[in-house]
Write a protein that holds these residues in place. Structure first.
Motif, short mmCIF file in Angstrom:
data_model
loop_
_atom_site.label_atom_id
_atom_site.label_comp_id
_atom_site.label_asym_id
_atom_site.label_seq_id
_atom_site.Cartn_x
_atom_site.Cartn_y
_atom_site.Cartn_z
N SER A 150 6.42 10.27 -28.52
CA SER A 150 7.25 11.07 -27.45
C SER A 150 9.39 10.21 -27.32
CB SER A 150 6.27 9.94 -25.95
OG SER A 150 7.10 10.56 -25.13
N GLU A 151 9.97 11.41 -27.11
CA GLU A 151 10.89 11.48 -26.87
C GLU A 151 11.64 11.03 -26.11
OE1 GLU A 151 11.71 13.05 -31.32
OE2 GLU A 151 13.66 14.06 -29.76
N ASP A 152 11.01 11.34 -24.60
CA ASP A 152 11.17 11.22 -23.09
C ASP A 152 11.37 9.69 -22.94
OD1 ASP A 152 11.30 11.11 -20.57
OD2 ASP A 152 9.41 12.30 -19.86
N GLU A 153 12.33 9.73 -23.11
CA GLU A 153 12.83 7.89 -22.96
C GLU A 153 12.58 7.29 -21.38
OE1 GLU A 153 16.46 7.98 -26.25
OE2 GLU A 153 17.58 7.53 -24.29
N GLU A 154 12.65 8.34 -20.64
CA GLU A 154 12.91 8.00 -19.29
C GLU A 154 11.30 7.36 -18.91
OE1 GLU A 154 14.33 10.70 -16.75
OE2 GLU A 154 16.23 9.45 -17.14
N ASN A 155 11.12 8.30 -19.77
CA ASN A 155 9.44 8.48 -19.58
C ASN A 155 8.15 6.96 -19.78
OD1 ASN A 155 6.69 9.36 -18.17
ND2 ASN A 155 5.45 9.83 -20.74
N LEU A 179 5.74 12.90 -13.34
CA LEU A 179 5.62 14.72 -13.05
C LEU A 179 6.52 13.65 -11.66
CD1 LEU A 179 2.96 16.40 -11.20
CD2 LEU A 179 4.76 17.02 -12.59
N GLU A 224 8.16 18.16 -23.27
CA GLU A 224 7.00 17.25 -23.50
C GLU A 224 6.81 16.85 -21.69
OE1 GLU A 224 8.00 14.20 -26.40
OE2 GLU A 224 6.99 13.53 -24.28
N ARG A 225 8.08 17.60 -21.17
CA ARG A 225 7.51 17.27 -19.51
C ARG A 225 6.66 18.84 -19.04
NH1 ARG A 225 12.90 14.11 -17.14
NH2 ARG A 225 12.13 12.28 -18.00
N HIS A 259 0.96 9.94 -17.76
CA HIS A 259 1.47 10.87 -18.99
C HIS A 259 2.32 9.89 -20.35
CE1 HIS A 259 -0.96 13.99 -17.88
NE2 HIS A 259 -0.12 14.45 -16.71
N HIS A 292 -14.31 13.71 -28.42
CA HIS A 292 -13.37 13.81 -27.28
C HIS A 292 -11.60 12.99 -27.24
CE1 HIS A 292 -15.56 17.47 -25.64
NE2 HIS A 292 -14.65 17.74 -26.45
N ALA A 304 12.12 15.81 -24.92
CA ALA A 304 12.06 15.22 -23.89
C ALA A 304 11.49 16.00 -22.43
CB ALA A 304 12.84 13.92 -22.62
N PHE A 323 -8.97 16.16 -34.69
CA PHE A 323 -9.84 16.43 -33.36
C PHE A 323 -11.08 16.91 -33.77
CE2 PHE A 323 -11.30 19.44 -30.62
CZ PHE A 323 -12.52 20.94 -31.05
N ASN A 376 3.00 19.53 -19.90
CA ASN A 376 2.12 18.64 -19.00
C ASN A 376 2.40 19.74 -17.30
OD1 ASN A 376 1.40 16.49 -20.24
ND2 ASN A 376 3.32 15.36 -19.47
N SER A 432 2.71 9.68 -25.08
CA SER A 432 2.34 9.21 -26.29
C SER A 432 2.71 8.83 -27.43
CB SER A 432 2.43 11.24 -26.76
OG SER A 432 4.18 11.71 -27.31
N LEU A 474 9.72 11.95 -12.25
CA LEU A 474 10.81 12.43 -13.25
C LEU A 474 11.49 13.65 -13.66
CD1 LEU A 474 9.75 10.11 -16.36
CD2 LEU A 474 11.24 9.58 -14.14
#
Lengths: 340, 216
Positions: free
Chosen positions: B138-143, B98, A233-234, B133, B172, A230, B167, A237, B135, B100
């Motif tokens: 994604s492994e960003d659980e909070e996001n 951002l 990823e941040r 953002h 795009h 995580a 690609f 960005n 994906s 977060l």
């Protein structure tokens, strides 16, 4: 803000770091070097010497001449449709000369190093001096680094605060191995880390400083040690450009015949889009690097034609399987057979 | 770009046009721009703040994760709307992910959005546009929590992603426009439209799937 993911042993990312600083010296930019690992004075002593124009052309010219004499006049008989396509250039030799080139076997002369103004930040020296920080909610090493950078930017007028100054210069900032344990951050060794926001806050504030002044920054980070995806990823960005270096040392790719000419791969994860909606995207996404005796080059990954008849189909599929993450450009002849 | 986007969104008299001339708005005092990077620098490197004007990004400094100061800033900026009879204020948030990264936890961020919606959408009849953002893997659980929650409460979702096939120089990516009709009426289905796009330097062109200019 160029974020570089270090290769496993940091060999090649260190080279890129030195190239960035050396280019700064040759262009007459001011430098700011920060590290927790080596003293910046030592880093600056190890920069490669710039190659003069004729020596470089001679180096590359020898190689190119060999290649050209062999095959340029033969017209193709079977694959004649391909005759009209431009020849695939693995490295930009003939057109656009952007920047300078360096000889890794020689060190940069001391007079050249002294010709620019440079500032250093060595974490262990800074920590021993008096702390005079306001209460920031961030790792103290990072906070000090930011304060130091901000101080140099405003004192030396990189943010346009001194209208008297006629000659405006650029500040090149290089920060080595950010995020490693030496900076006091455990993002590389614990998951979840004690303070997951320090690194991201640092990057945000750094980018703010860069936007407000005439400066550019390269960071190298041992991201292969960061378990927490995580955060990666941040961090992507929060950066303008993200490049990862993957070296083949110690991995199974070292013995893969597809990669025998190269020492590693370059992964471009993100390209900057400053002040416009899109940036110039190159045709090919597969880049590899190699370290020759004097030069470090980054080239398009070019698979050689598969000429052997004796290799069995099964092993060819193994090779093709490991190359699957790459998407081959139209000029490369892949290792796949056409089945009719 | 906005002309095309307007057509896609089906601009109608009830829903104002998506495109607005920002330069003109700024001159009339209608545009309030909070530049996060600059505010952050002021907060961390500047002198002591005046008591009457707390910095909107205060949560960066303190240990409390509340975004109250930010919300107060939003509310104060929108106060002239009611007084001067300006219709349909729009709050643009770029970008919420951002927050977060800067240390806010997901729940305070969601609270902040909730307060903004109440204030902008209900009280002032305006719109809130939020960028996040995300994906697929994604492994960003909070996001992801933030994204799912926002999707759940939004009337319109514009989902831009790259092509599944990889690609391509001429196309795009693709954009999914999801109109959440199911929020208004229980029996309705969400309407999904998919378009592809190509980005140029200052403009984006949209076209139906498979009909890029390079192919025709």
């Amino acid at each position: 803000l160029v974020f570089t993911e270090e290769d496993k042993f940091g060999l090649y990312s260190n080279l890129l770091f030195k190239y960035f600083l050396a280019e700064g010296i040759v262009c007459g930019h001011d430098l700011f070097v920060a590290s927790a690992k080596e003293h910046p004075d030592n880093i600056l002593k190890e920069l490669p010497a710039p190659l003069l124009d004729d020596t470089y052309r001679k180096e590359l010219g020898d190689e190119a001449a060999v290649v050209n004499s062999e095959d340029c006049q033969d017209s193709m008989k079977i694959a004649w449709r391909y005759q009209n396509l431009p020849k695939m250039e693995t490295s930009p030799t003939t057109y656009t000369k952007f920047g300078h080139y360096y000889d890794l076997s020689k060190k940069m002369p001391a007079e050249l190093c002294q010709s620019v103004k440079w500032h250093s930040f060595y974490l262990h020296e800074e920590l021993s001096s008096e702390p005079k920080m306001k209460a920031w909610n961030m790792n103290s090493g990072y906070a000090r680094l930011l304060q130091s950078i901000q101080r140099i930017i405003s004192q030396e007028g990189f943010d346009g605060s001194d209208p008297q100054k006629k000659q405006r210069n650029v500040l090149r900032i290089g920060i080595q191995s950010l995020g490693s344990v030496l900076w006091g951050d455990d993002v590389c060794c614990s998951d979840p880390p004690a303070d997951p926001h320090s690194l991201t806050k640092f990057l945000y504030v750094l980018r703010g400083l860069l936007r407000k002044s005439l400066s550019a920054c390269i960071l190298t980070v041992p991201s292969h040690l960061i378990q927490n995806k995580a955060i990666m990823e941040r961090v992507t960005n929060l950066s303008d450009m993200v490049v990862g270096l993957e070296s083949f040392i110690g991995s199974e790719r070292e013995t893969n015949p597809l990669y025998k000419d190269y020492h590693g791969l370059v992964h471009v994860h993100q390209i900057p889009r400053l002040n416009s909606l899109i940036c110039d995207v190159s045709d090919t996404k597969d880049l590899a690097f190699r370290l020759k005796r004097k030069l470090f080059t980054i080239e398009r990954l070019h698979l050689p034609p598969d000429l052997s008849d004796t290799v069995s189909r099964a092993s060819k599929q193994d090779l093709a399987g490991s190359a699957k993450p790459l998407s081959s450009g139209c000029g490369a002849t892949g290792t796949q057979h056409l089945d009719f | 770009m906005f002309a095309e986007l307007n057509e896609l969104l089906g601009a109608s008299p009830e829903r104002p046009d998506a495109g607005v001339n920002l330069a003109a708005a700024r001159e009339q005092g209608q545009l309030v721009f909070l530049e996060g990077l600059k505010s952050c620098l002021d907060l961390l490197f500047g002198e002591e703040e005046q008591p009457g004007q707390p910095n909107p990004l205060q949560f960066l400094r303190g240990s409390s994760a509340e975004l109250r100061a930010l919300f107060e800033f939003v509310r104060a900026s929108l106060a002239p709307c009611a007084q001067r009879d300006w219709k349909g204020p729009v709050l643009l948030l770029d970008d919420l992910s951002l927050l977060l990264s800067l240390g806010a936890a997901p729940v305070p961020v969601l609270d902040f959005i909730h307060y903004c919606r109440v204030s902008v959408c209900c009280q002032l009849q305006g719109n809130v546009v939020v960028l996040v953002h995300s994906s697929e893997d994604s492994e960003d659980e909070e996001n992801e929590l933030l994204v799912n929650s926002l999707c759940h409460h939004s009337d319109l979702i514009l989902w831009a992603e790259g092509l599944a096939t990889g690609f391509c120089k001429d196309v795009h990516g693709q954009i999914k426009i999801i109109k959440r009709l199911s929020l208004r009426q229980a029996a309705e289905q969400d309407q999904v439209q998919i378009y592809q796009y190509k980005i140029q330097d200052r403009n984006v062109t949209f076209f139906a799937r498979g009909l890029s200019a390079a192919v025709l």
